[in-house]
Design an enzyme around this catalytic site. Structure first.
Site, PDB file in Angstrom:
ATOM      1  N   ARG A 207     -23.906 -33.792  12.246  1.00  0.00           N
ATOM      2  CA  ARG A 207     -23.141 -33.184  13.339  1.00  0.00           C
ATOM      3  C   ARG A 207     -22.964 -34.176  14.481  1.00  0.00           C
ATOM      4  O   ARG A 207     -21.900 -34.245  15.100  1.00  0.00           O
ATOM      5  CB  ARG A 207     -23.842 -31.913  13.821  1.00  0.00           C
ATOM      6  CG  ARG A 207     -23.849 -30.800  12.791  1.00  0.00           C
ATOM      7  CD  ARG A 207     -24.674 -29.609  13.238  1.00  0.00           C
ATOM      8  NE  ARG A 207     -24.858 -28.662  12.151  1.00  0.00           N
ATOM      9  CZ  ARG A 207     -26.020 -28.221  11.696  1.00  0.00           C
ATOM     10  NH1 ARG A 207     -27.146 -28.624  12.271  1.00  0.00           N
ATOM     11  NH2 ARG A 207     -26.081 -27.378  10.696  1.00  0.00           N
ATOM     12  N   PHE A 261     -15.924 -22.522   7.540  1.00  0.00           N
ATOM     13  CA  PHE A 261     -17.273 -22.149   7.105  1.00  0.00           C
ATOM     14  C   PHE A 261     -18.267 -22.434   8.242  1.00  0.00           C
ATOM     15  O   PHE A 261     -19.282 -23.092   8.058  1.00  0.00           O
ATOM     16  CB  PHE A 261     -17.685 -22.915   5.842  1.00  0.00           C
ATOM     17  CG  PHE A 261     -16.662 -22.907   4.741  1.00  0.00           C
ATOM     18  CD1 PHE A 261     -16.558 -21.826   3.888  1.00  0.00           C
ATOM     19  CD2 PHE A 261     -15.802 -23.975   4.560  1.00  0.00           C
ATOM     20  CE1 PHE A 261     -15.618 -21.819   2.860  1.00  0.00           C
ATOM     21  CE2 PHE A 261     -14.852 -23.978   3.542  1.00  0.00           C
ATOM     22  CZ  PHE A 261     -14.757 -22.891   2.696  1.00  0.00           C
ATOM     23  N   ASP A 283     -14.875 -18.466  10.083  1.00  0.00           N
ATOM     24  CA  ASP A 283     -15.815 -18.057   9.038  1.00  0.00           C
ATOM     25  C   ASP A 283     -15.367 -16.694   8.516  1.00  0.00           C
ATOM     26  O   ASP A 283     -14.757 -15.911   9.246  1.00  0.00           O
ATOM     27  CB  ASP A 283     -17.242 -17.979   9.571  1.00  0.00           C
ATOM     28  CG  ASP A 283     -18.279 -18.007   8.451  1.00  0.00           C
ATOM     29  OD1 ASP A 283     -18.908 -19.076   8.253  1.00  0.00           O
ATOM     30  OD2 ASP A 283     -18.469 -16.987   7.769  1.00  0.00           O
ATOM     31  N   ALA A 312     -11.608 -18.939   4.301  1.00  0.00           N
ATOM     32  CA  ALA A 312     -11.146 -20.303   4.569  1.00  0.00           C
ATOM     33  C   ALA A 312     -10.064 -20.742   3.585  1.00  0.00           C
ATOM     34  O   ALA A 312      -9.100 -21.413   3.976  1.00  0.00           O
ATOM     35  CB  ALA A 312     -12.325 -21.269   4.530  1.00  0.00           C
ATOM     36  N   ASP A 354     -17.404 -27.468   5.739  1.00  0.00           N
ATOM     37  CA  ASP A 354     -18.834 -27.445   5.405  1.00  0.00           C
ATOM     38  C   ASP A 354     -19.149 -26.151   4.646  1.00  0.00           C
ATOM     39  O   ASP A 354     -19.827 -25.260   5.160  1.00  0.00           O
ATOM     40  CB  ASP A 354     -19.659 -27.543   6.690  1.00  0.00           C
ATOM     41  CG  ASP A 354     -21.156 -27.607   6.417  1.00  0.00           C
ATOM     42  OD1 ASP A 354     -21.539 -27.999   5.301  1.00  0.00           O
ATOM     43  OD2 ASP A 354     -21.940 -27.261   7.324  1.00  0.00           O
ATOM     44  N   CYS A 394     -23.092 -29.080  -0.465  1.00  0.00           N
ATOM     45  CA  CYS A 394     -24.542 -28.907  -0.582  1.00  0.00           C
ATOM     46  C   CYS A 394     -24.924 -28.449  -1.985  1.00  0.00           C
ATOM     47  O   CYS A 394     -26.010 -27.917  -2.208  1.00  0.00           O
ATOM     48  CB  CYS A 394     -25.059 -27.930   0.468  1.00  0.00           C
ATOM     49  SG  CYS A 394     -24.347 -26.283   0.366  1.00  0.00           S
TER      50      CYS A 394
END
Length: 453
Positions: A207, A261, A283, A312, A354, A394
């Site tokens: 970030r 997100f 979101d 999104a 993200d 992730c």
């Protein structure tokens, strides 16, 4: 203590530092051991390799806690490990909120502890850790003296271990919302209903890395710095627009940013801190947007942030469609009597993606590739020429080379040239043991976006 004897033909992963022993690697178990109890792991010749805890119901039958004999996972054992974890975090993180214990990487497989100031949130993911809940709490109190410890073991992976999902207070008083700092920003965390433990610390340094992207955009709007003499006779650099009028808006040089997100809005907060002119925070979860809204208010950024509750994928597609419609109108190739869909066709200087993990299993990788390609394809189409795409994954099963090749395919279809300017992983409070590929889950990239045409 019972011994788990490994097969002769197995791969030597354990000797290379990997902390898992699979059921298929075990030749036999010598002695009696209760599920969750400690065992010594030996090779086919009987040579000691490590000590771990045992669960015959799991495919990962033994999880290693030490490479030298350990008699018991008692309070003293955990206190020593927690003190070591604390030394590592205080060396690299200067604030009071971070991941204190990161499972296997801290030689405590199946245990996660996140620190939110005086409140700790724990996850007990395995039978071996669940059986030592009392010792874990005692050791945490001994080492950190928290005001409260809250359990968030409400995750599906426990069911694989034969455990129920549970959550609730374990020690002291635990307020639902805790305010901490990250990179100097105030963050309100919902430890009871937020995702996982309430906050994702692994992107802390990532970030902060967007700071250089947030300034240097005023010239595109025709705003330049000019020397002007003030009433006090002092010469200052003053922002002036094309008409020669001084610009009073303090963030005239800032970027326009879209964060998809957003969860708690952490990238939005950092964008504002570093000088963004306007941020769209998106979101699909109303709860997430409310959390982001609270965090924006805490930091005094309300005048620069707009909030959108939407999927999104749908939002990105609608903006691209609107952009294409605007281009067709300009070229005179469409019916201009039909009004444009309101709020579509927007573009931004920086687009941040993200998303949550799209591939939680190997079988899901193909679908994940389609998902990552979709959001990155549409995301980069919405980046202003020479702007930046900030994108992450992730999903452990989405390996780095596959992630990059998926983005490259998206760039080809979008007619874009991408320049990779930064490539990162999880932060320093999420260390990775060399040889344990499962720890290399987070991929984070910043690309400059240019059009081929």
């Amino acid at each position: 203590m019972a011994s788990v004897v490994l097969q002769r033909s197995r791969k030597k992963r354990l000797e290379q530092g990997h902390p898992w022993v699979y059921k298929s690697e075990i030749e036999r178990v010598d002695g009696e051991v209760l599920p969750g109890g400690l065992v010594e792991v030996v090779n086919h010749q009987g040579r000691y390799l490590a000590t771990g805890y045992y669960n015959p119901a799991s495919q990962i039958t033994v999880r290693i806690i030490s490479y030298k004999p350990v008699e018991a996972m008692d309070t003293a054992f955990f206190a020593e490990r927690f003190a070591d974890c604390l030394r590592h975090r205080t060396r690299f993180v200067q604030e009071n909120a971070y991941r204190l214990v990161y499972g296997e990487a801290d030689f405590l497989p199946g245990l996660i502890v996140d620190r939110f100031g005086d409140i700790l949130v724990v996850q007990l993911l395995t039978l071996g850790m669940d059986k030592h809940r009392e010792q874990i709490v005692e050791a945490l109190v001994q080492v950190l003296q928290p005001k409260g410890i809250y359990e968030r073991s409400d995750v599906g992976v426990r069911e694989i271990e034969g455990l129920e999902q549970v959550k609730g207070p374990l020690y002291g008083k635990c307020p639902r919302h805790v305010t901490v700092t990250e990179n100097g920003l105030l963050i309100s965390v919902d430890i009871e209903e937020g995702q996982k433990t309430g906050y994702f610390f692994d992107q802390r340094e990532n970030r902060a890395s967007i700071a250089p992207l947030m300034l240097g955009w005023g010239e595109r709007s025709g705003i330049t710095l000019q020397k002007q003499e003030g009433q006090d006779g002092e010469v200052r650099n003053v922002p002036v627009n094309k008409s020669g009028k001084e610009v009073s808006f303090p963030y005239w040089d800032g970027a326009t940013v879209l964060e998809c997100f957003s969860h708690t809005g952490s990238f939005t907060l950092h964008a504002c801190k570093y000088g963004a002119k306007k941020v769209t925070c998106l979101d699909i979860s109303e709860h997430a947007i409310e959390s982001a809204r609270e965090n924006v208010k805490l930091n005094g950024f309300e005048d620069r942030v707009e909030f959108v509750v939407a999927d999104a994928f749908d939002y990105l597609r609608s903006q691209v469609k609107g952009q294409e419609e605007r281009k067709a109108r300009a070229e005179g190739t469409t019916d201009t009597s039909v009004p444009l869909a309101q709020g579509t066709g927007r573009t931004w200087d920086v687009v941040i993606l993200d998303p949550p993990a799209f591939a939680k299993t190997k079988k899901a990788v193909a679908g994940a590739c389609r998902g990552y390609k979709d959001i990155n394809l549409h995301g980069m189409k919405l980046v202003n020429e020479g702007g930046y795409l900030v994108t992450a994954s992730c999903s452990y099963h989405m390996r780095p080379d596959l992630f990059l090749s998926t983005i490259a395919d998206a760039a080809e279809d979008a007619g874009k040239i991408l320049r990779l300017v930064e490539w990162r992983a999880a932060g320093k409070d999420h260390p990775q043991i060399l040889g344990v590929e499962e720890g290399h889950y987070l991929k984070f990239a910043i690309f400059e976006v240019r059009s081929k045409a």
